[in-house]
Structure formats: C-alpha cells, structure tokens
Design an enzyme around this catalytic site. Structure first.
Site, PDB file in Angstrom:
ATOM      1  N   CYS A  63      37.452  52.666  51.655  1.00 36.76           N
ATOM      2  CA  CYS A  63      37.487  52.060  52.991  1.00 36.76           C
ATOM      3  C   CYS A  63      37.100  53.042  54.085  1.00 36.76           C
ATOM      4  O   CYS A  63      36.481  52.661  55.072  1.00 36.76           O
ATOM      5  CB  CYS A  63      38.889  51.519  53.267  1.00 36.76           C
ATOM      6  SG  CYS A  63      39.257  50.090  52.242  1.00 36.76           S
ATOM      7  N   HIS A  64      37.516  54.298  53.944  1.00 39.96           N
ATOM      8  CA  HIS A  64      37.301  55.247  55.045  1.00 39.96           C
ATOM      9  C   HIS A  64      36.026  56.068  54.878  1.00 39.96           C
ATOM     10  O   HIS A  64      35.616  56.744  55.819  1.00 39.96           O
ATOM     11  CB  HIS A  64      38.499  56.190  55.165  1.00 39.96           C
ATOM     12  CG  HIS A  64      39.781  55.473  55.488  1.00 39.96           C
ATOM     13  ND1 HIS A  64      40.075  55.003  56.742  1.00 39.96           N
ATOM     14  CD2 HIS A  64      40.822  55.116  54.699  1.00 39.96           C
ATOM     15  CE1 HIS A  64      41.262  54.404  56.718  1.00 39.96           C
ATOM     16  NE2 HIS A  64      41.732  54.449  55.489  1.00 39.96           N
ATOM     17  N   HIS A  73      28.542  44.544  54.232  1.00 41.32           N
ATOM     18  CA  HIS A  73      29.487  44.690  53.114  1.00 41.32           C
ATOM     19  C   HIS A  73      29.163  43.750  51.960  1.00 41.32           C
ATOM     20  O   HIS A  73      28.569  44.159  50.991  1.00 41.32           O
ATOM     21  CB  HIS A  73      30.917  44.496  53.619  1.00 41.32           C
ATOM     22  CG  HIS A  73      31.948  44.833  52.597  1.00 41.32           C
ATOM     23  ND1 HIS A  73      32.242  46.121  52.234  1.00 41.32           N
ATOM     24  CD2 HIS A  73      32.740  44.047  51.833  1.00 41.32           C
ATOM     25  CE1 HIS A  73      33.163  46.121  51.281  1.00 41.32           C
ATOM     26  NE2 HIS A  73      33.490  44.868  51.021  1.00 41.32           N
ATOM     27  N   MET A 106      45.963  48.567  55.927  1.00 39.36           N
ATOM     28  CA  MET A 106      46.310  49.860  55.331  1.00 39.36           C
ATOM     29  C   MET A 106      47.492  49.699  54.379  1.00 39.36           C
ATOM     30  O   MET A 106      48.561  49.231  54.766  1.00 39.36           O
ATOM     31  CB  MET A 106      46.649  50.833  56.461  1.00 39.36           C
ATOM     32  CG  MET A 106      47.200  52.152  55.998  1.00 39.36           C
ATOM     33  SD  MET A 106      45.943  53.186  55.210  1.00 39.36           S
ATOM     34  CE  MET A 106      47.001  54.493  54.594  1.00 39.36           C
ATOM     35  N   CYS A 123      41.395  56.288  49.050  1.00 43.39           N
ATOM     36  CA  CYS A 123      41.035  56.211  50.474  1.00 43.39           C
ATOM     37  C   CYS A 123      39.536  56.042  50.724  1.00 43.39           C
ATOM     38  O   CYS A 123      39.135  55.400  51.701  1.00 43.39           O
ATOM     39  CB  CYS A 123      41.500  57.470  51.217  1.00 43.39           C
ATOM     40  SG  CYS A 123      43.118  58.091  50.689  1.00 43.39           S
ATOM     41  N   HIS A 169      34.510  37.986  55.244  1.00 48.81           N
ATOM     42  CA  HIS A 169      34.451  38.533  53.880  1.00 48.81           C
ATOM     43  C   HIS A 169      34.165  37.378  52.930  1.00 48.81           C
ATOM     44  O   HIS A 169      35.075  36.751  52.385  1.00 48.81           O
ATOM     45  CB  HIS A 169      35.773  39.229  53.529  1.00 48.81           C
ATOM     46  CG  HIS A 169      35.665  40.108  52.315  1.00 48.81           C
ATOM     47  ND1 HIS A 169      35.570  39.615  51.036  1.00 48.81           N
ATOM     48  CD2 HIS A 169      35.630  41.455  52.187  1.00 48.81           C
ATOM     49  CE1 HIS A 169      35.490  40.629  50.182  1.00 48.81           C
ATOM     50  NE2 HIS A 169      35.531  41.764  50.856  1.00 48.81           N
TER      51      HIS A 169
HETATM   52 FE1  DHE Z   1      35.253  44.752  46.157  1.00 48.41          FE
HETATM   53  C1  DHE Z   1      32.595  42.657  45.498  1.00 48.41           C
HETATM   54  C2  DHE Z   1      33.232  46.776  47.939  1.00 48.41           C
HETATM   55  C3  DHE Z   1      37.987  46.393  47.334  1.00 48.41           C
HETATM   56  C4  DHE Z   1      37.202  42.989  44.036  1.00 48.41           C
HETATM   57  N1  DHE Z   1      33.296  44.700  46.665  1.00 48.41           N
HETATM   58  C5  DHE Z   1      32.363  43.743  46.298  1.00 48.41           C
HETATM   59  C6  DHE Z   1      31.108  44.089  46.871  1.00 48.41           C
HETATM   60  C7  DHE Z   1      31.283  45.260  47.549  1.00 48.41           C
HETATM   61  C8  DHE Z   1      32.657  45.642  47.424  1.00 48.41           C
HETATM   62  C9  DHE Z   1      30.237  46.041  48.316  1.00 48.41           C
HETATM   63  C10 DHE Z   1      29.804  43.292  46.736  1.00 48.41           C
HETATM   64  C11 DHE Z   1      29.136  43.640  45.443  1.00 48.41           C
HETATM   65  C12 DHE Z   1      27.873  42.836  45.251  1.00 48.41           C
HETATM   66  O1  DHE Z   1      27.889  41.614  45.420  1.00 48.41           O
HETATM   67  O2  DHE Z   1      26.859  43.431  44.930  1.00 48.41           O
HETATM   68  N2  DHE Z   1      35.570  46.313  47.419  1.00 48.41           N
HETATM   69  C13 DHE Z   1      34.595  47.013  48.022  1.00 48.41           C
HETATM   70  C14 DHE Z   1      35.148  48.078  48.804  1.00 48.41           C
HETATM   71  O3  DHE Z   1      34.527  48.983  49.420  1.00 48.41           O
HETATM   72  C15 DHE Z   1      36.581  47.851  48.876  1.00 48.41           C
HETATM   73  C16 DHE Z   1      36.829  47.228  50.225  1.00 48.41           C
HETATM   74  C17 DHE Z   1      37.468  49.075  48.843  1.00 48.41           C
HETATM   75  C18 DHE Z   1      37.380  49.930  47.622  1.00 48.41           C
HETATM   76  O4  DHE Z   1      37.953  51.021  47.653  1.00 48.41           O
HETATM   77  O5  DHE Z   1      36.764  49.566  46.657  1.00 48.41           O
HETATM   78  C19 DHE Z   1      36.764  46.806  47.775  1.00 48.41           C
HETATM   79  N3  DHE Z   1      37.251  44.706  45.746  1.00 48.41           N
HETATM   80  C20 DHE Z   1      38.188  45.451  46.350  1.00 48.41           C
HETATM   81  C21 DHE Z   1      39.484  45.156  45.845  1.00 48.41           C
HETATM   82  O6  DHE Z   1      40.545  45.707  46.189  1.00 48.41           O
HETATM   83  C22 DHE Z   1      39.332  44.078  44.846  1.00 48.41           C
HETATM   84  C23 DHE Z   1      40.049  42.816  45.323  1.00 48.41           C
HETATM   85  C24 DHE Z   1      39.891  44.452  43.475  1.00 48.41           C
HETATM   86  C25 DHE Z   1      39.400  45.776  43.004  1.00 48.41           C
HETATM   87  O7  DHE Z   1      38.379  45.790  42.318  1.00 48.41           O
HETATM   88  O8  DHE Z   1      39.994  46.760  43.368  1.00 48.41           O
HETATM   89  C26 DHE Z   1      37.835  43.891  44.841  1.00 48.41           C
HETATM   90  N4  DHE Z   1      34.955  43.111  44.985  1.00 48.41           N
HETATM   91  C27 DHE Z   1      35.873  42.593  44.144  1.00 48.41           C
HETATM   92  C28 DHE Z   1      35.269  41.511  43.401  1.00 48.41           C
HETATM   93  C29 DHE Z   1      33.944  41.400  43.832  1.00 48.41           C
HETATM   94  C30 DHE Z   1      33.775  42.425  44.825  1.00 48.41           C
HETATM   95  C31 DHE Z   1      35.987  40.649  42.363  1.00 48.41           C
HETATM   96  C32 DHE Z   1      32.865  40.431  43.330  1.00 48.41           C
HETATM   97  C33 DHE Z   1      33.001  39.089  43.939  1.00 48.41           C
HETATM   98  C34 DHE Z   1      31.980  38.116  43.381  1.00 48.41           C
HETATM   99  O9  DHE Z   1      32.348  36.946  43.168  1.00 48.41           O
HETATM  100  O10 DHE Z   1      30.844  38.520  43.172  1.00 48.41           O
END
Ligand code: DHE
Length: 653
Positions: A171-172, A448, A209, A168, A490
C-alpha cells in the site's frame, strides 16, 4: 457529485490516505480482534480513559503537545460543552453534516471527518475525564513512545525490512511515497512521531490501516522496531536484471513430456483455481463435483491467477514475484514451471490474440519498476523492460512506478498495463521483437484495478486515490474519458451487464464509502450515457473490493471485506439488474471475511470465500440466492481469489 469524506480513527485528518485493511496483511483482522475492552483496565475513570485514549485517539491527537494529524485536545472541555462532546464522539459523521460547529470543523480540517469510535457512554465519560485531567495538569500524558528504540541494531533493521515488505510495501510503496496508502517517507513520519506511529501500527486506522498489534500479527517489540524503521531512510531496494531472473527459472516438466490431450474425463473448463493466500498454495477444485483435485505450492502470499488463452494452464503470481505454471490436463493438475521476475508483484496475463494462444505471458512488477515477458508454455524469460517515467500531472520523474492491473486484448496482440504512480496506461505489443511498450497513454495517477467492457475494446481502470474511473480505447490506443464515481473506487475487474434503461453498463463499488455506481458503457448503442454515471446506489457497504456478474445472471454481487463494522465484513450484497436497485444483503458465515466472487462456467452458481485460517468456500444458487453447498477442510487456509477456467480465459465478468 457528493463524496463521503475519509475516516480516521479519533481524528479529523489532513490528507490522510487509505491503506487496505488487508494490505500485505494475511488473514484480515476483525474489529473484535482490534478492539480489546478498555474499561476493564481500571476502576479509576482517568486511568480507564487513558487506556481508551491511547487505543483510539493517540494516533491522531495530543493533549497539549500541538496538533498531530488531528487537533490538540487540550482544554477541549472549555471550548465545547460536555453534551456537545458526547454527541460528537458518538456521531462525528452525522454532526459534521448537521451541526454548525461540526460543519465548521469539517471545513477547517480539509473535509476529512473523525471516524466513529463505537464507545459506550461510560467509555466516553472516562476518556473525557482523562482529557480534562491532562489539560489541568493533574495527570501527565504518557509519551507513548516507550518501546521505540533510539537506533536499530543490524538484526532489527533486517527484521524491519522484511516486515515492511510483507506488510506495508503493497500500500505504501517500496520507496514509501504512497499510493493506496499514504506517503510514509521519513520527512512525514518524523513529523508524526514515534508515539503516534506506534499507536497507528498497534490499533490501525478505520478506512484501511490494519491493527497489526491488536490483531496479534505484530508483537509490541516489532511495532517499536517498525515505528523507528519508518522514520529512517528506506534502504535501496535490489534490482532484478535478466541474469537473476533467468537464474530463478525452473522448468519442472518440459512441454514434450506433458499430455497432448486432457488425461481426465472431468469438465476441466469448469475447474476453479482457489488462492490459499497464507498457505502460499493454490487449490484446484472440480467445479462440477466440488472435489479437491490438487494443491499446488506457489510461494509467498499468492495473489491472483490468470488462465492461458485456451484455459489449459493457470498462471499464479505471488507477492514475492514468483510465477507458477499449472497444467490442468494431467489427471491431477500439476506444477510444471516456476520463475521469479520481480521481488514484489501483483499481476500477470497471457497472450490471447489469435495465433498467440498460450504463447506468451507478461508479469508486472511492483518492484523493481519493470515488466517481464516469458514463454507461455515454459516460463523461460524472454525480455525485461523498465517502466519508470514522469507523473502525468506534475511531470516529476518517478523512481517507483508499479505495474498494477494487466489485461490481454482478444482483438490485438497487446497487453494493457496500469502504471500506477505515473498514471499512464501502457500498451505492450507482443507481436514485435522484444515486446516493447508501444504507447504510454497519459490518464490519471494511482491506477489500480480494472477490466474490459462487454466488447473487449475499452479498458476501464480505477485511479483509486483520485476517486475516478479511467476509460481507454485500446483499439485506438487513446484515452476516452475519466469520471468521478466516489471515494476510492475498487471494481476488481468490474462487471458488464445490460441495464433495462441504459443499455450496456459497467459498475464499481468503493473502499472509501458505501456506494455502488453504474455507468453507461455502450458508446455505439447509447452514446448519450456512455461513460457517465447513470445510477448511484448508496448502501452500508464501504470497504468493498470486488463486484462480479455473469451474462446468465440477473444479479451483480459485491463484497465489503474492509468495512469498519466487523459484522458487515461477512456480508455480501446483491444488486438486481432488472430493477436497478439493491436486492438484498446477507451474511455469509459466522467468522472470517467474505471476499471475492466467481461464477461457475454456465453462470448458475456463485462461489464466495470466507477468508479465515479455517476458511470456507460458500456456494450459492444464483437464481434463488440460496446457499447450495460449503466447501470446507483443513487445507482451506485463508481462501481469497477464485478463478473459473472458462470465465477467466474468456474474460467473463
Ligand atoms: Fe489485490 C487484484 C493489488 C490487496 C485479492 N490486486 C489485484 C490487482 C492489483 C492488486 C493491481 C489487479 C490485477 C489484475 O487484474 O491484473 N491488492 C493489490 C495491492 O496492491 C493491495 C492493495 C495491497 C497488497 O499489499 O497487496 C492488494 N488483494 C489484496 C488483498 O488484501 C486481497 C483481498 C487478498 C490478498 O491477496 O491478500 C487481494 N486482488 C485480490 C484478488 C484480485 C486482486 C482476488 C483479482 C480479482 C479478480 O477477480 O480478478
């Protein structure tokens, strides 16, 4: 600018916010998993209707107990005729636009329409029978809070704390004030009530959610515990001072014991690091031969990789804040150091300015609100700094400010940090002693993800809950502008290309609506359209997380892993740079979720993940858009992000 309103299952919702379906969630749930058939429950239409109501309506509506986050449905059959109700349940979005009552309801409920429920005619009849029966008092509405304990035992409290962190907090927020997901502090959750919380945790809400219960990720007991836990005050989260961080530092292979030149004949700059999310591992794959070279254990729910400036090292960061340093020069790529600077983190980046190659690394924390700087070759912790501050709009002092995206300038010795809750873009100067924040540029809250423009001077980051893109001039360290694009942009790191009409542009898709937006990004060559939306392509691709391109590619690729329609979560769409329109959308595989793209070094192949317990990497020929190859294997557990060494170290996207 028109914006498509937010959906909430079975309700018209006031101020509901979107939480990513995959937020902290491991393998994403498909809609098939989310929606067990309700009609089979009973032949009695009222009982069958009750099951449907509890599954699809209960999180937002009561029948006779007052408005919840949607209106009270008692006597709704007297207010509207049946035909209208059936049409409404079938197409709430369409009717919110075309029908006069629908339009009035939309306005009354804050322009947030009810989400489509995908019910059959028979199911609609059943649910209406149930609403009528409860309205007329022939049946009592089940309270729905059975299974929610009055109080938690210390063991249950600990269990809930861990679930909250894993599922949780992303996101929250750790303090639950909300960001990507809505505020769920006790003041609000007590208002929502146990029954609705339980229903939401079980069945999820469209637009984000996750259906933790239906997807089989949380048990009924766990859901009951969580429904109580989120109504209690959050426990104070732990600090992580330098002494604790230092204690976690583990240098496995000192620099002097590492190779001085690549030990391999392979084209290591075309290696890919693939995140195996739920396995807590990173796979290193040879991009030329597609062979698996190594699997590195990186820790809980590894999130992203970044490359060191030379590309020799990968830095992996997990949700638990653990950073892993992977050396790609040995014949078999190897883990050489680890450290844990945060208890919750999403991002790292390396020093990329000339003279600082592979020298430093920054880790941004989700919790505690701080960033940590390490030696880039050993991960020895060098400095830790607090990032709390005041919100840019209200001036309120915030205890939770998370470091979201980080980029490293190629032209100055600085890192650029998105400070999510406060809405500042922070500039950290690593040429200065102790690596201070030298500027905090006020922009917009809920920053973000984002990346560089084609010149590497401008940083573009989504203020996702404000539906805006923010542009910062990093050379001048000032805000350039902010502009609306659509509901929850996003971009990932975004995509840079030359549009035939508008010169250099960048683009983003959206979580909250199916929209790909292209904006001018050439203040020198095309100042008339710089930082203005020049093309808006609406398509069936809401729930999108990432766009990606390459200078040698005619396309921009985009995914939609959080789409409400399970079939679409396996689709990707491709936009034609030359035509300025969507070329085609196609399905990547029969199961799992298509997520995230990466090009090979020369931009001729695109790699897409099929995110599943038995995951696959699907490789496309980028010229012809035809499938070339699939990487499969037992080891390919929940692949998500993929990072090509050359492209990542050079910020090519
Ligand atoms: Fe991410 C990038 C935060 C969920 C896969 N993700 C990022 C970045 C942030 C972030 C701040 C940018 C980083 C940077 O560039 O410095 N992500 C979050 C969350 O807070 C969120 C929404 C919820 C969580 O609990 O983490 C979240 N993210 C996910 C996923 O569910 C994803 C699809 C799979 C996973 O890891 O759980 C996911 N996030 C990614 C990926 C990137 C990413 C593959 C990098 C993308 C890129 O090409 O640079």
């Amino acid at each position: 600018m028109t914006t498509t309103p937010r959906f909430v299952r079975g309700a018209i919702v006031l101020g509901a916010s979107v939480a990513l379906a995959a937020c902290g969630g491991g393998e994403p749930a498909t809609q098939e998993q989310e929606a067990p058939a309700a009609t089979a429950v009973s032949e009695n239409p009222v009982s069958a209707g009750q099951a449907i109501f509890e599954r699809t309506c209960f999180a937002c509506h009561t029948i006779g107990e007052g408005p919840r986050i949607g209106p009270d449905l008692k006597d709704v059959h007297k207010r509207r005729d049946r035909d209208w109700l059936v049409r409404w349940i079938k197409d709430p979005i369409g009717m919110s636009q075309t029908d006069s009552i629908g339009r009035a309801l939309l306005a009354e409920w804050n322009n947030v329409p009810m989400a489509p429920q995908f019910l059959s005619d028979e199911e609609i009849d059943q649910v209406l029978e149930y609403i009528i029966a409860v309205s007329e008092g022939t049946v009592q509405m089940a309270s729905g809070d059975a299974g929610v304990p009055e109080e938690l035992t210390p063991e249950q409290f600990e269990q809930a704390k861990e679930i909250y962190f894993n599922r949780c907090a992303g996101c929250h927020g750790t303090l639950r004030a909300g960001a990507t997901g809505p505020n769920i502090q006790p003041e609000r959750t007590r208002q929502i009530g146990s029954a609705a919380l339980k229903a939401t945790l079980t069945h999820g809400l469209p637009g984000g959610m996750p259906a933790w219960g239906d997807a089989g990720i949380l048990t009924e007991d766990e859901i009951g515990i969580m429904a109580r836990y989120v109504q209690m005050d959050p426990p104070p989260p732990p600090a992580r001072p330098m002494a604790v961080i230092r204690n976690s530092w583990n240098l496995m292979v000192p620099v002097e014991e590492r190779p001085t030149r690549p030990e391999t004949d392979r084209n290591w700059e075309n290696y890919f690091g693939v995140v195996l999310r739920d396995a807590g591992e990173v796979a290193i794959i040879d991009g030329d031969t597609k062979e698996l070279l190594s699997i590195i254990e990186t820790g809980f729910a590894v999130h992203i990789l970044r490359s060191s400036s030379t590309g020799r090292y990968f830095y992996a960061v997990g949700r638990d804040g653990k950073v892993s340093l992977i050396d790609l020069w040995p014949e078999t790529p190897q883990l050489v150091a680890q450290v844990q600077g945060c208890s919750d983190a999403r991002s790292v980046d390396a020093s990329k300015f000339e003279g600082y190659e592979d020298r430093y690394l920054i880790e941004g924390c989700y919790w505690p609100p701080q960033y940590v700087v390490y030696d880039g070759l050993t991960l020895e912790p060098l400095a830790v700094h607090d990032v709390t501050g005041k919100a840019v709009d209200t001036g309120e002092k915030l205890d939770e400010v998370r470091v979201a995206a980080i980029v490293a300038s190629h032209f100055d010795p600085v890192w650029v940090l998105g400070l999510k809750e406060s809405g500042h873009v922070g500039i950290v100067d690593y040429s200065k002693p102790n690596f201070p924040i030298v500027a905090k540029i006020p922009t917009e809250r809920f920053l973000h993800d984002g990346g560089w423009d084609h010149t590497g001077r401008y940083f573009m980051i989504a203020a996702n809950q404000r539906d805006k893109m923010v542009v910062v001039d990093v050379q001048e360290q000032k805000l350039v502008t902010m502009f609306e694009t659509g509901r929850i942009p996003h971009p990932g790191r975004g995509a840079n290309w030359q549009d035939p009409e508008y010169g250099w542009v960048n683009g983003t898709t959206h979580i909250g609506q199916g929209r790909f937006v292209v904006y001018g990004a050439d203040p020198v060559g095309r100042p008339d359209v710089a930082w203005k939306v020049v093309r808006t392509i609406d398509f069936e691709g809401s729930g999108s997380l990432f766009v990606k391109t390459h200078p040698n590619s005619p396309w921009v690729w985009m995914d939609m892993p959080l789409n409400n329609d399970p079939k679409r979560t396996r689709q990707t769409c491709v936009y034609s740079k030359a035509k300025g329109e969507m070329e085609k959308c196609f399905t990547i595989g029969p199961r799992g979720t298509a997520v995230h793209f990466e090009y090979n070094r020369d931009g001729t192949e695109v790699w897409v993940s099929l995110w599943d317990k038995q995951g696959e990497i699907v490789i496309f020929d980028d010229r012809t858009l035809t499938e070339k190859e699939r990487i499969t294997g037992d080891w390919l557990v929940t692949p998500t992000g993929k990072f090509n060494v050359y492209n990542t170290s050079h910020d090519i996207y």
